[in-house]
Design an enzyme around this catalytic site. Structure first.
Site, PDB file in Angstrom:
ATOM      1  N   ASN A   1       0.870  -1.179   0.000  1.00  0.00           N
ATOM      2  CA  ASN A   1       0.000   0.000   0.000  1.00  0.00           C
ATOM      3  C   ASN A   1       0.907   1.230   0.000  1.00  0.00           C
ATOM      4  O   ASN A   1       1.529   1.535   1.015  1.00  0.00           O
ATOM      5  CB  ASN A   1      -0.884  -0.039   1.258  1.00  0.00           C
ATOM      6  CG  ASN A   1      -1.733   1.206   1.426  1.00  0.00           C
ATOM      7  OD1 ASN A   1      -1.767   2.069   0.545  1.00  0.00           O
ATOM      8  ND2 ASN A   1      -2.409   1.304   2.556  1.00  0.00           N
ATOM      9  N   TRP A   2       0.978   1.896  -1.146  1.00  0.00           N
ATOM     10  CA  TRP A   2       1.919   3.017  -1.281  1.00  0.00           C
ATOM     11  C   TRP A   2       1.423   4.273  -0.561  1.00  0.00           C
ATOM     12  O   TRP A   2       2.140   5.242  -0.455  1.00  0.00           O
ATOM     13  CB  TRP A   2       2.156   3.330  -2.761  1.00  0.00           C
ATOM     14  CG  TRP A   2       2.844   2.233  -3.529  1.00  0.00           C
ATOM     15  CD1 TRP A   2       3.081   0.946  -3.124  1.00  0.00           C
ATOM     16  CD2 TRP A   2       3.399   2.330  -4.852  1.00  0.00           C
ATOM     17  NE1 TRP A   2       3.742   0.246  -4.107  1.00  0.00           N
ATOM     18  CE2 TRP A   2       3.945   1.066  -5.188  1.00  0.00           C
ATOM     19  CE3 TRP A   2       3.481   3.350  -5.809  1.00  0.00           C
ATOM     20  CZ2 TRP A   2       4.571   0.810  -6.409  1.00  0.00           C
ATOM     21  CZ3 TRP A   2       4.100   3.098  -7.030  1.00  0.00           C
ATOM     22  CH2 TRP A   2       4.642   1.847  -7.327  1.00  0.00           C
ATOM     23  N   LYS A   3       0.174   4.269  -0.129  1.00  0.00           N
ATOM     24  CA  LYS A   3      -0.433   5.430   0.544  1.00  0.00           C
ATOM     25  C   LYS A   3      -0.199   6.697  -0.293  1.00  0.00           C
ATOM     26  O   LYS A   3      -0.187   6.603  -1.519  1.00  0.00           O
ATOM     27  CB  LYS A   3       0.099   5.538   1.976  1.00  0.00           C
ATOM     28  CG  LYS A   3      -0.103   4.220   2.750  1.00  0.00           C
ATOM     29  CD  LYS A   3       0.083   4.332   4.234  1.00  0.00           C
ATOM     30  CE  LYS A   3      -0.173   2.974   4.886  1.00  0.00           C
ATOM     31  NZ  LYS A   3      -0.032   2.982   6.330  1.00  0.00           N
TER      32      LYS A   3
ATOM     33  N   HIS B   1      -9.471   0.806   5.025  1.00  0.00           N
ATOM     34  CA  HIS B   1      -8.189   0.994   5.714  1.00  0.00           C
ATOM     35  C   HIS B   1      -8.408   1.903   6.925  1.00  0.00           C
ATOM     36  O   HIS B   1      -9.204   2.839   6.867  1.00  0.00           O
ATOM     37  CB  HIS B   1      -7.154   1.602   4.759  1.00  0.00           C
ATOM     38  CG  HIS B   1      -5.767   1.567   5.323  1.00  0.00           C
ATOM     39  ND1 HIS B   1      -5.339   2.469   6.266  1.00  0.00           N
ATOM     40  CD2 HIS B   1      -4.733   0.719   5.112  1.00  0.00           C
ATOM     41  CE1 HIS B   1      -4.081   2.169   6.604  1.00  0.00           C
ATOM     42  NE2 HIS B   1      -3.693   1.117   5.910  1.00  0.00           N
TER      43      HIS B   1
ATOM     44  N   GLU C   1      -6.794   4.271   8.058  1.00  0.00           N
ATOM     45  CA  GLU C   1      -6.590   5.711   7.786  1.00  0.00           C
ATOM     46  C   GLU C   1      -7.820   6.319   7.121  1.00  0.00           C
ATOM     47  O   GLU C   1      -8.136   7.489   7.331  1.00  0.00           O
ATOM     48  CB  GLU C   1      -5.321   5.896   6.936  1.00  0.00           C
ATOM     49  CG  GLU C   1      -4.066   5.652   7.771  1.00  0.00           C
ATOM     50  CD  GLU C   1      -2.863   5.117   7.000  1.00  0.00           C
ATOM     51  OE1 GLU C   1      -2.844   5.208   5.761  1.00  0.00           O
ATOM     52  OE2 GLU C   1      -1.932   4.592   7.654  1.00  0.00           O
TER      53      GLU C   1
ATOM     54  N   GLU D   1      -5.074  -5.395  10.379  1.00  0.00           N
ATOM     55  CA  GLU D   1      -4.060  -4.376  10.633  1.00  0.00           C
ATOM     56  C   GLU D   1      -4.342  -3.692  11.975  1.00  0.00           C
ATOM     57  O   GLU D   1      -5.153  -2.761  12.040  1.00  0.00           O
ATOM     58  CB  GLU D   1      -4.082  -3.314   9.526  1.00  0.00           C
ATOM     59  CG  GLU D   1      -3.777  -3.835   8.151  1.00  0.00           C
ATOM     60  CD  GLU D   1      -3.211  -2.739   7.236  1.00  0.00           C
ATOM     61  OE1 GLU D   1      -2.111  -2.944   6.715  1.00  0.00           O
ATOM     62  OE2 GLU D   1      -3.848  -1.684   7.097  1.00  0.00           O
TER      63      GLU D   1
ATOM     64  N   GLY E   1       2.696   1.955  10.938  1.00  0.00           N
ATOM     65  CA  GLY E   1       3.627   3.077  10.835  1.00  0.00           C
ATOM     66  C   GLY E   1       4.329   3.426  12.134  1.00  0.00           C
ATOM     67  O   GLY E   1       4.954   4.479  12.255  1.00  0.00           O
TER      68      GLY E   1
ATOM     69  N   GLY F   1       3.113  -1.317   4.308  1.00  0.00           N
ATOM     70  CA  GLY F   1       3.117   0.130   4.065  1.00  0.00           C
ATOM     71  C   GLY F   1       4.544   0.599   3.807  1.00  0.00           C
ATOM     72  O   GLY F   1       5.093   0.416   2.723  1.00  0.00           O
ATOM     73  N   GLY F   2       5.162   1.148   4.827  1.00  0.00           N
ATOM     74  CA  GLY F   2       6.502   1.756   4.709  1.00  0.00           C
ATOM     75  C   GLY F   2       7.515   0.927   3.914  1.00  0.00           C
ATOM     76  O   GLY F   2       8.195   1.445   3.029  1.00  0.00           O
TER      77      GLY F   2
HETATM   78  P1  13P Z   1       3.201   0.138   7.765  1.00  0.00           P
HETATM   79  O1  13P Z   1       3.759  -1.100   7.119  1.00  0.00           O
HETATM   80  O2  13P Z   1       3.914   1.388   7.337  1.00  0.00           O
HETATM   81  O3  13P Z   1       3.061   0.001   9.241  1.00  0.00           O
HETATM   82  O4  13P Z   1       1.712   0.318   7.178  1.00  0.00           O
HETATM   83  C1  13P Z   1       0.835  -0.742   7.212  1.00  0.00           C
HETATM   84  C2  13P Z   1      -0.376  -0.384   6.451  1.00  0.00           C
HETATM   85  O5  13P Z   1      -1.156   0.458   6.875  1.00  0.00           O
HETATM   86  C3  13P Z   1      -0.625  -1.053   5.171  1.00  0.00           C
HETATM   87  O6  13P Z   1      -1.902  -0.791   4.700  1.00  0.00           O
END
Ligand code: 13P
Length: 256
Positions: free
Chosen positions: A10-12, A96, A98, A168, A174, A235-236
């Protein structure tokens, strides 16, 4: 067990188009030898079509990160399921944390979005997870089951067969704090148990349940070795081809 391990990135809200193309190309090159592990990348909308084109001749699938519940209309700035599908993407992340936290998405809305996504032939990656407060209050299983029940309301087993669920924990996203493999496995098993009860054993056995929250090359093996952890939503660590492909190679090494 017929479940395939699937690693999604997930590149956000990262990567301009030039950067997105570079990253997609690097991931493609670094994962050329992967045969057994599913790979999904979810770039921002602006780069979806271009990235889908770059990975078109590879085993990498592409997904959106959210979508509008409406099919079309006067909704300035919104992106529909049909638009996402038209880029060549086949997945969409829904619910998600977020989106829930910053954009007010509820289980009810996630449920409607899942139905729209399925109608347009997209395969949703449905995210659920508890806050730190909920974990400390020992209500994780209850919270996650309620989110799942809400998200999957009125669906039939054949719909659930087209989904991925991602667990998650919000406190692990994050933050560098990962759930221990045991903590994650416990919740994944609760999720699979609920799916068995609501949709039957075959659907539950085939459902890919990903873990997400600070997954990195260093912790991927211990997480992915758990019986009910069928992949990761990263994510990261997916923003660099080296770390993302290292996670994918770890999964491939553990192939079921
Ligand atoms: P991180 O791997 O940065 O903790 O993010 C996880 C995430 O929210 C993937 O959707």
């Amino acid at each position: 067990m017929s479940r395939k391990t699937i690693i999604a990135g997930n590149w956000k809200m990262y990567k301009t188009n030039v950067e997105a193309l570079q990253l997609a190309n690097q991931v493609k090159i670094k994962t050329k030898d992967i045969r057994h592990t599913g790979i999904i990348i979810c770039p921002p909308f602006t780069a979806l079509a271009a990235v889908a084109e770059v990975v078109n001749d590879s085993a990498i699938a592409v997904g959106g990160q959210t979508m509008c519940v409406e099919k079309e209309g006067a909704f300035t700035g919104a992106i529909s399921a049909g638009m996402i599908k038209s880029t060549g993407a086949i997945h969409v992340i829904l619910g998600h944390s977020e989106r829930r936290q910053y954009f007010g998405e509820t289980d009810e809305l996630v449920n409607k979005k899942i139905k729209t996504a399925l109608e347009f032939g997209l395969k949703p990656i449905v995210c659920i997870g508890e806050t730190l407060e909920q974990r400390e209050g020992n209500i994780t299983a209850e919270v996650v089951t309620k989110q799942l029940r809400g998200a999957l309301a009125d669906l039939e087993p054949q719909h659930v067969d087209r989904l991925i669920v991602a667990y998650e924990p919000i406190w692990a996203i994050g933050t560098g704090k990962t759930a221990t493999p045991e903590q994650a496995q416990e919740v994944h098993s609760v999720i699979r148990g609920a799916i068995t009860e609501w949709f039957g054993e075959t659907t539950a056995d085939n459902l890919v349940i990903q873990y997400g929250g600070s997954v990195k090359p260093e912790n991927a093996e211990s997480l992915l070795s758990q019986p009910d952890i069928d992949g990761a939503l990263v994510g990261g660590a997916c923003l660099k081809a080296d770390s993302f492909s290292a996670i994918i190679h770890t999964a491939e090494g553990l192939k079921r």
